[in-house]
Design a protein around this motif. Structure first.
Motif, short mmCIF file in Angstrom:
data_model
loop_
_atom_site.label_atom_id
_atom_site.label_comp_id
_atom_site.label_asym_id
_atom_site.label_seq_id
_atom_site.Cartn_x
_atom_site.Cartn_y
_atom_site.Cartn_z
N THR A 143 69.95 53.48 95.82
CA THR A 143 71.24 54.17 95.75
C THR A 143 72.22 53.51 94.79
OG1 THR A 143 72.02 52.90 97.66
CG2 THR A 143 71.04 55.07 98.09
N VAL A 144 71.97 52.22 94.48
CA VAL A 144 72.80 51.53 93.49
C VAL A 144 71.90 50.67 92.62
CG1 VAL A 144 74.90 51.50 94.90
CG2 VAL A 144 73.25 49.62 95.10
N PRO A 145 72.27 50.42 91.37
CA PRO A 145 71.40 49.66 90.47
C PRO A 145 71.04 48.27 90.98
CG PRO A 145 73.11 50.77 89.21
CD PRO A 145 73.47 50.94 90.65
N GLU A 146 71.97 47.65 91.71
CA GLU A 146 71.74 46.26 92.13
C GLU A 146 70.58 46.11 93.12
OE1 GLU A 146 75.97 46.58 90.70
OE2 GLU A 146 74.63 47.76 91.98
N GLN A 147 70.12 47.22 93.70
CA GLN A 147 68.94 47.12 94.58
C GLN A 147 67.68 46.73 93.79
OE1 GLN A 147 69.94 51.11 96.63
NE2 GLN A 147 68.40 50.17 97.96
N LEU A 148 67.72 47.02 92.51
CA LEU A 148 66.62 46.63 91.64
C LEU A 148 66.91 45.25 91.07
CD1 LEU A 148 66.29 50.06 89.86
CD2 LEU A 148 64.54 49.07 91.34
N PRO A 149 65.93 44.42 90.82
CA PRO A 149 64.49 44.72 90.90
C PRO A 149 63.85 44.49 92.26
CG PRO A 149 64.81 42.56 89.99
CD PRO A 149 66.19 43.10 90.25
N ASN A 150 64.66 44.06 93.27
CA ASN A 150 64.06 43.64 94.53
C ASN A 150 63.16 44.70 95.16
OD1 ASN A 150 63.78 42.09 97.07
ND2 ASN A 150 65.10 43.70 97.87
N ALA A 208 56.29 53.26 98.36
CA ALA A 208 56.99 54.31 97.59
C ALA A 208 58.43 53.93 97.35
CB ALA A 208 56.91 55.65 98.33
N LEU A 209 58.91 54.33 96.18
CA LEU A 209 60.29 54.11 95.77
C LEU A 209 60.90 55.46 95.43
CD1 LEU A 209 61.64 51.34 95.57
CD2 LEU A 209 61.34 51.44 93.10
N ILE A 210 61.98 55.81 96.10
CA ILE A 210 62.68 57.08 95.87
C ILE A 210 63.94 56.79 95.05
CG2 ILE A 210 63.82 59.05 96.97
CD1 ILE A 210 62.07 58.32 99.49
N ILE A 211 64.05 57.44 93.89
CA ILE A 211 65.18 57.16 93.00
C ILE A 211 65.90 58.48 92.68
CG2 ILE A 211 65.93 56.02 90.89
CD1 ILE A 211 63.22 54.65 90.73
N PRO A 212 67.07 58.73 93.26
CA PRO A 212 67.80 59.96 92.95
C PRO A 212 68.05 60.11 91.45
CG PRO A 212 68.76 58.88 94.86
CD PRO A 212 67.76 57.92 94.28
N GLY A 213 68.11 61.35 91.00
CA GLY A 213 68.22 61.62 89.57
C GLY A 213 69.43 60.98 88.92
N ASP A 214 70.56 60.99 89.61
CA ASP A 214 71.76 60.42 88.99
C ASP A 214 71.71 58.90 88.94
OD1 ASP A 214 71.96 60.48 91.81
OD2 ASP A 214 74.13 60.23 91.73
N VAL A 215 70.98 58.27 89.87
CA VAL A 215 70.84 56.82 89.85
C VAL A 215 70.00 56.39 88.66
CG1 VAL A 215 69.92 54.82 91.11
CG2 VAL A 215 71.13 56.63 92.35
N GLN A 216 69.02 57.19 88.28
CA GLN A 216 68.16 56.85 87.16
C GLN A 216 68.94 56.66 85.85
OE1 GLN A 216 64.95 59.79 86.87
NE2 GLN A 216 64.93 59.96 89.11
N THR A 217 70.07 57.36 85.73
CA THR A 217 70.83 57.30 84.47
C THR A 217 72.06 56.40 84.54
OG1 THR A 217 72.03 59.32 85.10
CG2 THR A 217 70.04 59.59 83.78
N LEU A 218 72.22 55.66 85.65
CA LEU A 218 73.31 54.69 85.72
C LEU A 218 72.97 53.47 84.87
CD1 LEU A 218 74.08 54.68 89.57
CD2 LEU A 218 75.41 55.79 87.76
#
Length: 595
Positions: A132-139, A156-166
Motif C-alpha cells: 500500500t506504500v512504497p516503504e513496504q518494499l523491498p521487505n 503472492a504479492l498484490i500491488i494496486p495499480g496506483d502504487v506501482q507508479t508511485l
C-alpha cells in the motif's frame, strides 16, 4: 525510480531471469517498467494466465529455482489459481505478482475489484501481502522470495495499480519501518541420534524390506541406492519421484499406485518392513496392510510426515543427510532371496509391457507409442506428462535413465499442465530436448493455445527440440474408464466424446513440424523424425480408446462394475472386452506377442 521499477530491479537481484505473464491494465505500471528495464527479467507472454502459472511451475520444477508469474487484477488473478494450486500441492516454489484496483477505488464495487487477500489466503497463505506504500518494499518482496524457496510453496504479492507508479522510497531507519536484506542460505535438518537408532533397529530386523521414494529423495539418489543394496530392498517410486532413480536398476519396481506397476504392488503386498523417503504418497490401499509391516518415514516437512501409514519411526530431516547418518547403523542382509524375488518380478514385468505394447489395436495401441519412445529418449531429456490416460503409459512404459528429468501434476492431478510445463522447461534448459505427452482432452483444453507460445519462442532456444505427443482417441479416456470401473456406468457419449481437431494440421499452420500417425508400423519412425527436427514438433497418434489402463491389481468389485457397465449398453463394449482380454493375457503368455 518508481515502485514498479524497484520491483523488477529487486527480482533481478534475486537472479530472476523470466517472468511468465499476461498483460492487463491492473499491471500497467509494471509493464511500463519492463519497457524501461529493457525486458529484464524477460517477460514471457503466455496465451492465458493459467498457462503463465503452469509455465512458472514447469520452470521451477526443472530448474530448482523460483518460478515467477504475473497477472492483472480480477480475472487475471483468478485465472492464475489452478496453476498456483498445482505448485502448492506439489511443493514447488512459485511467486505470483498480481495487480489490483487503485487504492482510491477499493471498496467501491469498482470494475475488476475482488477481495484478492481472501481469494489467495489458502493458496499463498505462507506469505501473502498487499503493498500500500512504497516503504513496504523491498521487505515484502524479499519475504515472498525467501518463503517460496525455504518452504517450497506459493507466495503472492498484490500491488494496486496506483502504487506501482508511485516514486519508490526505501524504508527509513525509523519507528514502524521494516528493512530487508537479500538472499537465503541452504539448510538441512538431521534427526536426533535416538530416532536414527530406532529406525536402524526396525530396518535391521526386517527380512523383506520395501522402499518407497518421492521427489523429496531427489537429492539423495545415491544414498537411496546404497541403503537398498545394504538392506536387499526393492524400491518403488511415487509418480513425482519417477526420475529419482533410473529404471534400468534391476531392483527398481517403477511407479506405485493406481497408475503403477505389478512389481510395485507385489513389493508392498509381500514386504515386512517399509521405508518411505521424501514422499507423501496418498494411496494407502497400495501400501502394506496395516499391521503387516513395520514402518520408517523420512521427510523434511512436519506437515507431511506420519500420516499415510502407521509408521513406527518418523524421522524429520533432509533425505540425504538422514540416510547418510543412517547407513553406518544398518547391517547388510546376508540372505538375498527377497532381492532376487523382486528383481525377477521386475524383469518379468518389462517383458509383459513389451508384449502389451505389441497387442493389435484400432488403429494404434497407445502403449506402443510409449514403448517405442522409451529407448529413443535422449540422455538429457526433460519429460512432462498431462493428467489422464497418458499418465498411465508415462508412469509404466518410459524407462528413466540417469540424467533425465520428468514430472507431471502429481497431487492436484489437474488437466492442462503438460504442454506449458514443457515451455517452462525449455526456458529453464534451452539446451535440452523436451518431450510432452498429452491426451487430446488436455490438448483441447490448454495445449493448442500453448503451441502458439512455442511457435513464438522456439528460435530463442539453443536446442529447438520440443516434441508434443498427442494421444488422439476422441475420448476423455481416463474418466471413461473410471466410470466403468468405479461407478459401473457405461461410457456417456455427451460428456466423454471429444470433437475432432486436427492437431498436426494446426501445428503446421503455426510453422511447427508435425505428423499424424495412424499406422503402428510408423510409430518409431515418427519419434525419430521428431527428435531430429529443427523446431518443435507435434506428433498426433490416433490411438485406440478401448485399450484398458489395467491397474496393478483389480479387485472383484471393480471387475463386476466394468462388466456391469458393458452390459448396460456401453457403446465400446465389444472393443473393450477384446482389448482387455488381449492385454491381460500378456501376463500369462511369456514369450508370445498377442494379436
Amino acid at each position: 525510480m518508481l515502485v514498479a521499477d524497484h520491483v523488477l530491479a529487486r527480482l533481478r537481484e534475486w537472479g530472476v531471469e523470466h517472468v511468465f505473464a499476461y498483460a492487463g491494465d491492473g499491471i500497467n505500471g509494471l509493464l511500463a517498467a519492463w519497457e524501461r528495464a529493457g525486458d529484464r527479467p524477460r517477460f514471457v507472454q503466455s496465451r492465458h494466465e493459467e498457462l503463465s502459472a503452469f509455465e512458472a511451475v514447469g520452470y521451477a520444477k526443472f530448474s530448482g529455482r523460483v518460478g515467477v508469474c504475473a497477472a492483472t487484477s480480477g480475472p487475471g488473478a483468478i485465472h492464475l489459481l489452478n496453476g498456483l494450486y498445482d505448485a502448492k500441492l506439489d511443493r514447488v516454489p512459485v511467486v505470483a505478482l498480481i495487480g489490483q484496483t487503485a487504492r482510491t477505488a477499493l471498496g467501491g464495487a469498482y470494475q475488476q475489484e475482488i477481495d484478492l487477500m481472501a481469494l489467495y489466503k489458502d493458496v499463498a497463505g505462507d506469505c501473502l501481502e498487499t503493498v500500500t506504500v512504497p516503504e513496504q518494499l523491498p521487505n515484502v518482496l524479499d519475504r515472498a522470495m525467501r518463503t517460496a524457496l525455504a518452504r517450497s510453496t506459493v507466495t503472492a504479492l498484490i500491488i494496486p495499480g496506483d502504487v506501482q507508479t508511485l516514486a519508490y522510497e526505501p524504508p527509513k531507519h525509523e519507528f514502524k519501518m521494516v528493512p530487508s536484506s537479500m538472499g537465503i542460505s541452504g539448510a538441512s535438518l538431521l534427526p536426533d541420534e535416538a530416532g536414527l537408532k530406532h529406525a536402524a533397529d526396525v530396518l535391521n530386523a526386517g527380512e523383506r524390506v520395501a522402499i518407497m521414494i518421492g521427489q523429496g529423495a531427489r537429492g539423495a539418489a545415491e544414498e537411496v541406492e546404497q541403503v537398498a543394496d545394504v538392506l536387499g530392498a526393492g524400491v518403488a517410486k511415487a509418480l513425482l519421484g519417477k526420475d529419482v532413480l533410473p529404471d534400468d536398476l534391476p531392483f527398481v519396481t517403477g511407479a506405485a499406485g493406481l497408475l503403477g506397476t505389478k512389481p510395485s504392488y507385489q513389493l508392498m503386498r509381500d514386504c515386512d518392513t517399509l521405508l518411505m523417503v521424501g514422499s507423501s504418497f496418498p494411496y494407502s490401499q497400495f501400501l502394506p496392510e496395516y499391521g503387516q509391516a513395520r514402518g520408517v518415514q523420512i521427510d523434511i516437512d512436519p506437515n507431511r510426515i506420519g500420516m499415510r501409514y502407521p509408521f513406527e519411526v518418523n524421522l524429520l530431516g533432509d533425505a540425504r543427510r538422514t540416510l547418510s547418518a543412517l547407513l553406518p547403523m544398518l547391517r547388510r542382509k546376508q540372505d538375498r532371496s527377497w532381492r532376487q524375488t523382486v528383481e525377477k518380478g521386475v524383469a518379468a514385468w518389462w517383458e509383459v509391457l513389451e508384449r502389451r505394447a505389441h497387442v493389435d489395436a484400432d488403429p494404434v495401441n497407445p502403449e506402443l507409442v510409449f514403448h517405442e519412445l522409451s529407448p529413443l529418449l535422449p540422455d538429457d531429456v526433460v519429460l512432462t506428462s498431462d493428467s489422464g490416460s497418458a499418465a498411465n503409459w508415462y508412469a509404466r512404459h518410459l524407462k528413466i535413465r540417469r540424467g533425465m528429468r520428468a514430472s507431471l501434476s502429481g497431487t492436484l492431478a489437474t488437466m492442462g499442465p503438460g504442454a506449458p510445463y514443457a515451455t517452462g522447461a525449455k526456458f529453464a534448459h534451452p539446451d535440452r530436448p523436451v518431450i510432452a505427452v498429452v491426451g487430446d482432452g488436455a490438448m483441447q483444453m490448454n495445449g493448442l493455445n500453448e503451441l502458439i507460445t512455442m511457435a513464438h519462442y522456439w528460435r530463442d532456444w539453443s536446442d529447438p527440440r520440443l516434441v508434443v505427443a498427442v494421444l488422439n482417441n476422441g475420448d476423455l479416456n481416463q474418466v471413461t474408464w473410471e466410470l466403468r470401473a468405479m461407478s459401473g456406468a457405461p461410457q456417456f457419449i455427451p460428456s466423454q466424446r471429444l470433437p475432432e481437431a486436427g492437431y498436426a494440421a494446426i501445428a503446421q499452420q503455426l510453422g511447427l513440424r508435425a505428423a499424424k500417425v495412424d499406422d503402428p508400423g510408423q510409430v518409431g519412425a515418427a519419434w525419430r523424425q521428431a527428435l531430429s527436427a529443427d523446431r518443435p514438433c507435434v506428433l498426433e497418434f490416433v490411438t485406440d480408446p478401448a485399450v484398458p489402463p489395467i491397474p496393478p491389481r483389480a479387485d472383484l468389485d471393480q471387475l463386476e462394475k466394468v462388466a456391469g457397465s458393458l452390459l448396460k449398453g456401453d457403446p465400446e463394449a465389444w472393443s473393450v472386452v477384446r482389448e482387455g482380454v488381449k492385454s491381460k493375457l500378456q501376463e500369462y503368455l511369456p514369450g508370445n506377442r498377442g494379436s
